[in-house]
Design a protein around this motif. Structure first.
Motif, short mmCIF file in Angstrom:
data_model
loop_
_atom_site.label_atom_id
_atom_site.label_comp_id
_atom_site.label_asym_id
_atom_site.label_seq_id
_atom_site.Cartn_x
_atom_site.Cartn_y
_atom_site.Cartn_z
N PHE A 155 21.11 3.47 2.92
CA PHE A 155 20.74 3.37 1.51
C PHE A 155 20.46 1.92 1.14
O PHE A 155 19.45 1.61 0.49
N HIS A 184 23.99 3.44 -6.30
CA HIS A 184 25.02 4.25 -5.64
C HIS A 184 25.97 4.85 -6.68
O HIS A 184 26.30 6.04 -6.63
N PHE A 187 23.97 7.45 -8.97
CA PHE A 187 23.71 8.73 -8.31
C PHE A 187 24.95 9.62 -8.31
O PHE A 187 24.87 10.83 -8.55
N VAL A 270 13.85 4.63 -6.84
CA VAL A 270 14.76 5.76 -6.56
C VAL A 270 14.19 6.65 -5.47
O VAL A 270 14.88 7.01 -4.51
N GLU A 274 16.45 6.86 -2.06
CA GLU A 274 17.31 8.02 -1.82
C GLU A 274 16.76 8.93 -0.72
O GLU A 274 17.47 9.30 0.21
N ASN A 275 15.49 9.28 -0.82
CA ASN A 275 14.91 10.20 0.17
C ASN A 275 14.88 9.58 1.57
O ASN A 275 15.23 10.23 2.56
N SER A 278 18.52 9.21 3.02
CA SER A 278 19.07 10.49 3.47
C SER A 278 18.44 10.94 4.78
O SER A 278 19.13 11.41 5.69
#
Length: 307
Positions: A155, A184, A187, A270, A274-275, A278
Motif C-alpha cells: 500500500f 490507511h 479506508f 485512491v 488500493e487496487n 491489494s
C-alpha cells in the motif's frame, strides 16, 4: 462463455416474473450480515458463491445484492446502463466526492476525457521508471529473515508510485507517506461505515471516529496543498495529470472548479493505490503457494533488471 454472452436477454413473453435472488441465512439481529463482514470479510464473501451467482444480504435495515459469478460481474460493469450509486457509494463520496470514480453519465465521460492525456503510451514509459525506483526502495527496506507486513508495504509503495507519477510536485516524496498513512486510517473507517448502518453513531466522538475524521481532514488538506503548490509553479509546471486538470475546461469553456480538481486527484490516488496494493499483496501470497511460478518470476526480473 464470453462476458458479452453473459448479459441476460430480455425475458420471453409469458416466461413469468424474474426469480428473486436468495437471501443468505445467518445474519445477526439488527446488524444483519454486517457483523460477518466486519469479523471475517474474506471468509464470508468467499462462502456466498455457495448460495448462488446472485444473492441478497442484509446490512442493518438495507438489502444488498452481491454478484458472485465473475462473468456476471463483467457483464454488469460493461452494461452501458450500469449506474454507480446507492447507499454504499454515498458513503464513499465522503472520501471521493464527485470524481471520476463515483460519477455517472456525462460527468463521468467528461472527467475521463480530461484525464486521458496523462495515460498516453509515452507517459506510461515514464511511470515505469518511477515504479522501478519505488520497487527497489521497498526491497531495500526488507532484511533477510525479517517478518514483513506485505499488505502495508504494498500500500505504501503503491501510494508513492501513483503520487509521484501523477502529481509531480517538489514535496510529493514527503507528502506521499502522509497520504498513505491517512488513507490507511480512512479506508478502515469507511469500510465500517459502509457495512455497519448505525447512522448518527459514527458521529459520536469515540477514539476510532476521531482518528477517522482527523485522517480524512489531513488527506483533503494534503491534496489542497498539492494543488496550491502546482498553481504556484506557473508555466514551468510538469506536464502531468494535475496540470491537465488545471488546464481543463467545462462545456462552456470555463475552467473546471477547484472542487472537481480536488475530487479527481483523490479518486486517482485512491484507485491507483488500493487496487494495485491489494493485487500485489495477493500476488505475493499466491507466489508462496506456487514456487515454480515464483522461480520463473525471479528469473524474469533478473533478466529485465539484472542489477
Amino acid at each position: 462463455m464470453s462476458v458479452e454472452s453473459a448479459i441476460p436477454a430480455p425475458p420471453a413473453p409469458g416466461s413469468g416474473p424474474l426469480r428473486t435472488p436468495p437471501l443468505v441465512r445467518g445474519g445477526a439481529p439488527v446488524l444483519g450480515h454486517a457483523w460477518n463482514l466486519v469479523r471475517d470479510p474474506l471468509g464470508f464473501l468467499s462462502a456466498l458463491r455457495d448460495h448462488g451467482d446472485l444473492v441478497r444480504i442484509r446490512l442493518g435495515p438495507r438489502t444488498a445484492y452481491v454478484v458472485c459469478d465473475p462473468e456476471l460481474v463483467g457483464a454488469m460493469l460493461k452494461n452501458p446502463e450500469y449506474i454507480v450509486g446507492g447507499p454504499l457509494w454515498d458513503t464513499l463520496e465522503v472520501l471521493l466526492g464527485k470524481g471520476v470514480a463515483t460519477s455517472n453519465g456525462k460527468l463521468h465521460r467528461r472527467q475521463r476525457r480530461m484525464m486521458q492525456p496523462a495515460f498516453r503510451p509515452e507517459r506510461i514509459a515514464d511511470y515505469a521508471k518511477v515504479m522501478e525506483e519505488e520497487a527497489r526502495a521497498t526491497a531495500a527496506r526488507w532484511q533477510p529473515g525479517a517478518t514483513v507486513d506485505v499488505s502495508a508495504e504494498m500500500f505504501r509503495t503503491a501510494v508513492r508510485i501513483v503520487s509521484r507519477s501523477l502529481l509531480e510536485v517538489d514535496s510529493i516524496r514527503d507528502k506521499a507517506d502522509r497520504i498513505a498513512e491517512s488513507l490507511h486510517t480512512v479506508f478502515d473507517g469507511l469500510y465500517r461505515r459502509m457495512v455497519l448502518s448505525v447512522g448518527p453513531l459514527h458521529r459520536v466522538p469515540t477514539p476510532a471516529n476521531r482518528r477517522f475524521e482527523s485522517a480524512l481532514a489531513d488527506l483533503h488538506a494534503l491534496v489542497d496543498e498539492i494543488i496550491a503548490e502546482r498553481r504556484a509553479a506557473g508555466p514551468g509546471a510538469p506536464d502531468d495529470l494535475l496540470t491537465e486538470l488545471l488546464r481543463a475546461t467545462d462545456e462552456t469553456g470555463a475552467p473546471i472548479t477547484d472542487r472537481e480538481i480536488h475530487d479527481n486527484v483523490v479518486s486517482l490516488v485512491v484507485a491507483g493505490a488500493e487496487n494495485v496494493a491489494s493485487t500485489l499483496a495477493w500476488a505475493f501470497h499466491l507466489l508462496t503457494e506456487h514456487p515454480e511460478q515464483e522461480r520463473r518470476l525471479v528469473e524474469e526480473v533478473n533478466a529485465v533488471a539484472p542489477d
